[in-house]
Write a protein that holds these residues in place. Structure first.
Motif, PDB file in Angstrom:
ATOM      1  N   UNK A 191       0.834  -1.212   0.000  1.00 43.93           N
ATOM      2  CA  UNK A 191       0.000   0.000   0.000  1.00 43.93           C
ATOM      3  C   UNK A 191       0.863   1.255   0.000  1.00 43.93           C
ATOM      4  N   UNK A 192       1.919   1.193  -0.813  1.00 44.07           N
ATOM      5  CA  UNK A 192       2.833   2.325  -1.006  1.00 44.07           C
ATOM      6  C   UNK A 192       3.588   2.714   0.267  1.00 44.07           C
ATOM      7  N   UNK A 193       3.730   1.770   1.192  1.00 40.09           N
ATOM      8  CA  UNK A 193       4.514   2.000   2.407  1.00 40.09           C
ATOM      9  C   UNK A 193       5.553   0.899   2.554  1.00 40.09           C
ATOM     10  N   UNK A 194       6.692   1.251   3.132  1.00 40.64           N
ATOM     11  CA  UNK A 194       7.761   0.280   3.340  1.00 40.64           C
ATOM     12  C   UNK A 194       7.533  -0.487   4.633  1.00 40.64           C
ATOM     13  N   UNK A 195       7.642  -1.810   4.545  1.00 44.50           N
ATOM     14  CA  UNK A 195       7.549  -2.684   5.708  1.00 44.50           C
ATOM     15  C   UNK A 195       8.896  -3.399   5.845  1.00 44.50           C
ATOM     16  N   UNK A 196       9.623  -3.068   6.885  1.00 42.87           N
ATOM     17  CA  UNK A 196      10.931  -3.685   7.126  1.00 42.87           C
ATOM     18  C   UNK A 196      10.732  -5.032   7.805  1.00 42.87           C
ATOM     19  N   UNK A 197      11.383  -6.094   7.280  1.00 47.34           N
ATOM     20  CA  UNK A 197      11.197  -7.426   7.833  1.00 47.34           C
ATOM     21  C   UNK A 197      12.501  -8.097   8.262  1.00 47.34           C
ATOM     22  N   UNK A 198      13.635  -7.521   7.915  1.00 41.14           N
ATOM     23  CA  UNK A 198      14.902  -8.137   8.293  1.00 41.14           C
ATOM     24  C   UNK A 198      16.054  -7.155   8.244  1.00 41.14           C
ATOM     25  N   UNK A 234       8.072  -3.182  15.888  1.00 43.95           N
ATOM     26  CA  UNK A 234       9.088  -2.734  16.844  1.00 43.95           C
ATOM     27  C   UNK A 234       9.867  -3.900  17.447  1.00 43.95           C
ATOM     28  N   UNK A 235       9.473  -5.137  17.142  1.00 45.14           N
ATOM     29  CA  UNK A 235      10.132  -6.310  17.712  1.00 45.14           C
ATOM     30  C   UNK A 235      11.247  -6.797  16.792  1.00 45.14           C
TER      31      UNK A 235
END
Length: 218
Positions: A153-160, A182-183
């Motif tokens: 949805x045009x947003x960055x999701x950091x996963x690693x 935040x985890x």
């Protein structure tokens, strides 16, 4: 003396006029059967995307992102969906800082991805919807980080994250972390010497690790 001063004033005035003249750079691309034009204007360091009728679809000032200004821009299919997006590189002391305007095929417009400059030198993992970045983290690049992320949805999701530490008072090594909001969970660590096993040193390690292990972070 008066004649000299008059000539000097005229020369300064002429130089100012030339300095204020606009210069333009233009790139074009056909996206979804529409020919779009992106124009960089030097006087206000802005980039505009125009429709074929000349109407401005989007106007972006360098101050909207970073004050350093833009160094280059191009249309490229960044996310591999078959539609070209606008990729913009910044003038910055942080190598590879950039902005991305993804083409939204449903809304038929370009959308600026929030916080994209925080993920420098972005690379897409082939045949996935994942990307990884690289940035220096201190000690003349002896400390560094690479983030694995996706765009939803045009947003960055950091996963690693891969964090390399070879300087300072913290534990030396390469640390692999899984990220969920935040985890953060440390899942693997290597001695810093591990990166020396790769042809392109830390960049080779980063590329190969994400290619082989990205599924652990999904």
């Amino acid at each position: 003396m008066k004649a000299f001063l008059i000539v000097l004033v005229l020369l300064i005035g002429t130089n100012c006029l030339f300095a204020q003249e606009d210069t333009y750079q233009t790139v074009t691309a056909r996206v979804d059967d529409v020919l779009y034009k992106a124009i960089y204007k030097s006087s206000d360091r802005s980039i505009s995307i125009l429709k074929p009728n000349g109407k401005t679809m989007l106007h972006l000032n360098s101050g909207d992102c970073y004050e350093e200004g833009f160094s280059s821009f191009k249309f490229v299919d960044f996310n591999g969906d078959g539609y070209k997006d606008l990729f913009i590189e910044h003038m910055s002391n942080v190598a590879g800082r950039c902005d991305l305007l993804l083409y939204d095929k449903l809304k038929k417009k370009f959308v600026l991805i929030k916080d994209f400059p925080d993920y420098p030198v972005p690379e897409r993992l082939k045949n996935t919807n994942l990307y990884y970045s690289y940035h220096r983290s201190g000690c003349a690049d002896s400390n560094w980080d690479s983030d694995l992320f996706k765009i939803i949805n045009n947003k960055i999701i950091k996963i690693g994250n891969i964090s390399g530490l070879d300087c300072g008072d913290k534990e030396i090594g390469v640390f692999i972390t899984k990220v969920r909001g935040a985890k953060e969970q440390l899942i693997k660590k290597y001695p810093i010497s591990e990166i020396g096993k790769y042809k392109n040193y830390k960049w080779g390690f980063i590329e190969q690790y994400w290619k082989r292990n990205y599924r652990k972070f999904i």
